[in-house]
Structures are given as structure tokens and as C-alpha cells.
Design a protein around this motif. Structure first.
Motif, PDB file in Angstrom:
ATOM      1  N   ASP A 205       0.839  -1.198   0.000  1.00 19.34           N
ATOM      2  CA  ASP A 205       0.000   0.000   0.000  1.00 19.34           C
ATOM      3  C   ASP A 205       0.877   1.253   0.000  1.00 19.34           C
ATOM      4  O   ASP A 205       0.502   2.309   0.457  1.00 19.34           O
ATOM      5  CB  ASP A 205      -0.989  -0.004   1.176  1.00 19.34           C
ATOM      6  CG  ASP A 205      -0.280   0.031   2.515  1.00 19.34           C
ATOM      7  OD1 ASP A 205       0.962   0.022   2.523  1.00 19.34           O
ATOM      8  OD2 ASP A 205      -0.976   0.079   3.547  1.00 19.34           O
ATOM      9  N   ASN A 223      -1.344   4.269   1.128  1.00 25.31           N
ATOM     10  CA  ASN A 223      -2.533   3.833   1.869  1.00 25.31           C
ATOM     11  C   ASN A 223      -3.732   3.677   0.941  1.00 25.31           C
ATOM     12  O   ASN A 223      -4.824   4.162   1.215  1.00 25.31           O
ATOM     13  CB  ASN A 223      -2.864   4.822   2.994  1.00 25.31           C
ATOM     14  CG  ASN A 223      -1.725   4.922   3.971  1.00 25.31           C
ATOM     15  OD1 ASN A 223      -1.107   3.925   4.307  1.00 25.31           O
ATOM     16  ND2 ASN A 223      -1.413   6.143   4.402  1.00 25.31           N
ATOM     17  N   ASN A 224      -3.506   3.011  -0.181  1.00 22.12           N
ATOM     18  CA  ASN A 224      -4.556   2.731  -1.164  1.00 22.12           C
ATOM     19  C   ASN A 224      -5.211   3.969  -1.758  1.00 22.12           C
ATOM     20  O   ASN A 224      -6.377   3.945  -2.153  1.00 22.12           O
ATOM     21  CB  ASN A 224      -5.641   1.831  -0.557  1.00 22.12           C
ATOM     22  CG  ASN A 224      -5.119   0.425  -0.342  1.00 22.12           C
ATOM     23  OD1 ASN A 224      -4.179   0.006  -1.016  1.00 22.12           O
ATOM     24  ND2 ASN A 224      -5.716  -0.291   0.586  1.00 22.12           N
TER      25      ASN A 224
END
Ligand SMILES: [Zn+2]
Length: 397
Positions: A205, A223-224
Motif C-alpha cells: 500500500d 494507503n490505497n
């Protein structure tokens, strides 16, 4: 009667189930119940709805030898299509993919104009054609994402496209008025990084993807999500100064990284050295195969300056995965090892350095994948990277 609250909970549960199916690729009802903490009855009812809507399909696992064959659930790739568009200087490229991100049809249109209104008109005509052609599925075209080779604000307004010399264009709204399907605009380097995450690097991520073609663009998935900066313009790393007082750059500064470590600069340099116009990768490959000293020197300089910028980038972001999108690095033997040998500071840390396996199609495949993600309303997608030969027609207008 379904009350407001009950309808809301139903919607949340549905989203949770779709997310889990997308994450796992294939999953049984029993495992869905375990991983979502929803009751078997809830799973059963929701799955029945999703099957009825044609969004998911059942597969019977034939190779199961012991006990009952489990029925697996997966996303129905044929339920609809995504349209990805790459709006590049001199060329508009279009790719239609299914809902699993697998390309089905591609074409490109050469353009000899940079005029906004002319290009807008071309886009409208082409999109309308695709819309009419791909309406045979349950959901038709579920979304359209356009890769922009320039700065796109958080509000999806084009702030500046250097090569087209466009300033402050609201392409999204101009297109949506005519087309009637939601259109999204995203920076091309961001879409390349998204494609790398969705199709190849499922386990991370925290991924940086640097594209090294006409300039150097940086897409960042953290974080996506995209890391965009305050206004949406983060990632202009090609204009990081690596040689104080060095070569003049179009941005107004001197010594920018992309003046030393982008493919266009290497092509320009070699074209001048050998007095060859329209130099090709094949020609460079031939020189490398012959062990041409002068060409090897140019490539070593490319690696040297590339490593300087990467070192700075790594210190700034401490990335997990770094992907370099460059065909020259693919054809130059041991390029990755040479770069990583230069990244030996005890301070800079990263886990994995890779050359893109998707290559130049990454931004358009990322555009298709982003349209799918938005349609399914899931936090992230893990899709198989299916290298299929797609007929790529080139139309000259
Ligand atoms: Zn610059």
C-alpha cells in the motif's frame, strides 16, 4: 417495509460483500460470512441479489476431489465495460476493458492539432461511438477515465498541460454535458502507479511509479489512495534540480532531473551524436548488442543521473515499492542492478525496485481500472494482469 436505517445497513453490507469478492478474486459463501462477520442468512440474501443483478457469477470448482464441490463467487467481468482514454500530445488512445480490467478493444487517433475545441469534438465523437458499440452488457460503459499529461486539480480541472499549452480547461464538465456518463480526469503518472498497484503489486500500500518517457512523472499510491499534495499537483519530480546551474529546462529553472534522466533526452543526445533523425529503440538495441562504447557511455550517464534523482526520492518518501517505467531500462542489460548499486546510502530505505512490466500502456490500463473501482465503490482493486493482444488500430485524421 424497508426503513431508512435498514436500507442503509443493506447498502453497507452489500458494499462489504463486493469488496471482499473483489479482494479475494474467488470466494465461497461460507468464507464470505467468516471474513465479513455477516450471518449466513444475510450473505445468502445479498448474494442472491448480486447474482440477479448479474454483477457476480457462481463457479463450481471441478478439481475438488474430497467432499462437496464448493460453489465459488466472483465478479462477472462481462457485466459491463470501462473506457480508458490517454490524451497525449499528437495522439488520442482509447481502450475498452471488461470489469476485470482485461482489455477488449483499443484504437488510437493521430491528431495534428492542439486546439482545445477541436480535441474536445474528437473526444465526443469517439466516446459516442464506443458508447453505441458497447451497450450489449448489463451495465454498458460503467465509467470513463481520461489520462492527462499535465496538472489536474483536486476538482478535476485541467490546470496546465505543457505540450498542448492548455490552461484552466474544464474538460470533465464539457464532456459530461454531451455524453451523459460520469467522466473523470487523472494525471497520467498517477494512473500508471494505480495500474502497477492494481495489476501487479497487490501486496503493497506504498508504491511510487516514475515514468521516464518525454519527461519524468511520478505517481504515488499511499494507503490505497493517490498522494496528491495540497492542490493535486504533487509528483512533479522531473523538475527536482540535480545539477545546479545545469541545462535550461522549459519550467524556467536550470538542471532539472528530466533534462538528464528521461528517455527523450537520451534519444535527443544519441540522435545528435549519430546524426540520425527518428531514432528507434531497435537501433539503440543494435548498438548495445554490438557493445558500442559511445552509446554505452550515454547509457551509463543516464543510469548515473537517474540514480541521483532516485536517491533523493527515496530519502523523501521511504517507499516500499518503486517502479520505473522505461523501455530503455528494459533493453539495457543489468540496468536494475546498476541503479541499485548506486543506491547505497545507509540512510535511504526502500524494499523493492522494479522495471514496469506493463510499460507504456500503464496509464490507459490504470484509467480503465480506476473507472471499475469507482463503479464498484471499493477501496482498492486486485486484478489479474492479462497480457492479451488487442487489435490496435491507428486512424490518422
Ligand atoms: Zn524543470
Amino acid at each position: 417495509m424497508v426503513t431508512g436505517d435498514a436500507a442503509y445497513i443493506k447498502k453497507i453490507n452489500r458494499s462489504l460483500i463486493i469488496r471482499e469478492i473483489v479482494k479475494e478474486g474467488m470466494i465461497s459463501r461460507a468464507d464470505l460470512s467468516k471474513s465479513t462477520n455477516l450471518t449466513r442468512a444475510t450473505i445468502s440474501a445479498q448474494v442472491a441479489d448480486l447474482l440477479e443483478e448479474g454483477l457476480i457469477i457462481e463457479t463450481h470448482l471441478e478439481h475438488y476431489t474430497v467432499g462437496r464441490k464448493p460453489i465459488m463467487l466472483s465478479l462477472n467481468g462481462n457485466a459491463g465495460y470501462a473506457l480508458g482514454i490517454d490524451l497525449d500530445y499528437g495522439e488520442l488512445s482509447f481502450t475498452i476493458s471488461d470489469l476485470l480490467g482485461c482489455p477488449i478493444s483499443s484504437n488510437s487517433v493521430k491528431i495534428n492539432t492542439t486546439d482545445y475545441k477541436d480535441i474536445l469534438q474528437l473526444l465526443i465523437e469517439q466516446i459516442k461511438k464506443f458508447k453505441a458499440e458497447f451497450n450489449d452488457s448489463r451495465y454498458g460503459i460503467v465509467g470513463i477515465v481520461i489520462a492527462i499529461h499535465g496538472l489536474v486539480s483536486k476538482e478535476e480541472i485541467i490546470h496546465y498541460v505543457p505540450r498542448l499549452k492548455w490552461h484552466e480547461k474544464n474538460l470533465k464538465s464539457d464532456l459530461e454535458r454531451e455524453i451523459g456518463i460520469p467522466i473523470h480526469l487523472e494525471n497520467n503518472a498517477n494512473l500508471s502507479s494505480f495500474a502497477e498497484r492494481v495489476f501487479v503489486h497487490h501486496e503493497t500500500d506504498n508504491l511510487l511509479c516514475a515514468t521516464l518517457y518525454s519527461g519524468i512523472g511520478l505517481g504515488m499510491m499511499m494507503n490505497n489512495d493517490f498522494f496528491r499534495g495540497h492542490e493535486g499537483y504533487a509528483g512533479e519530480i522531473g523538475h527536482m534540480i540535480v545539477v545546479p546551474g545545469g541545462k535550461q529546462c522549459n519550467c524556467g529553472n536550470k538542471g532539472c532531473w528530466e533534462r538528464y534522466a528521461s528517455e527523450s533526452i537520451i534519444f535527443q543526445h544519441l540522435s545528435e551524436l549519430r546524426q540520425i533523425e527518428n531514432l528507434t529503440y531497435e537501433q539503440i538495441q543494435e548498438w548495445l548488442n554490438e557493445g558500442d562504447e559511445e552509446v554505452l557511455d550515454v547509457m551509463e550517464q543516464f543510469i548515473f543521473y537517474l540514480s541521483i534523482g532516485l536517491n533523493n526520492m527515496i530519502n523523501m518518501y521511504n517507499p516500499d515499492v518503486i517502479v520505473l517505467d522505461s523501455k530503455l531500462l528494459r533493453i539495457y542489460p543489468n540496468s536494475l542492478k546498476k541503479i541499485s548499486d548506486n543506491l547505497n546510502s545507509s540512510i535511504s530505505h526502500y524494499r523493492e525496485l522494479r522495471i514496469s512490466s506493463i510499460g507504456r500502456k500503464s496509464s490507459i490500463l490504470g484509467a480503465c481500472a480506476l473507472a471499475i473501482k469507482q463503479f464498484l465503490d471499493v477501496p482498492m482493486l486486485n486484478l489479474p494482469f492479462l497480457l492479451k493482444t488487442v487489435p490496435d488500430e491507428s486512424v490518422i485524421i
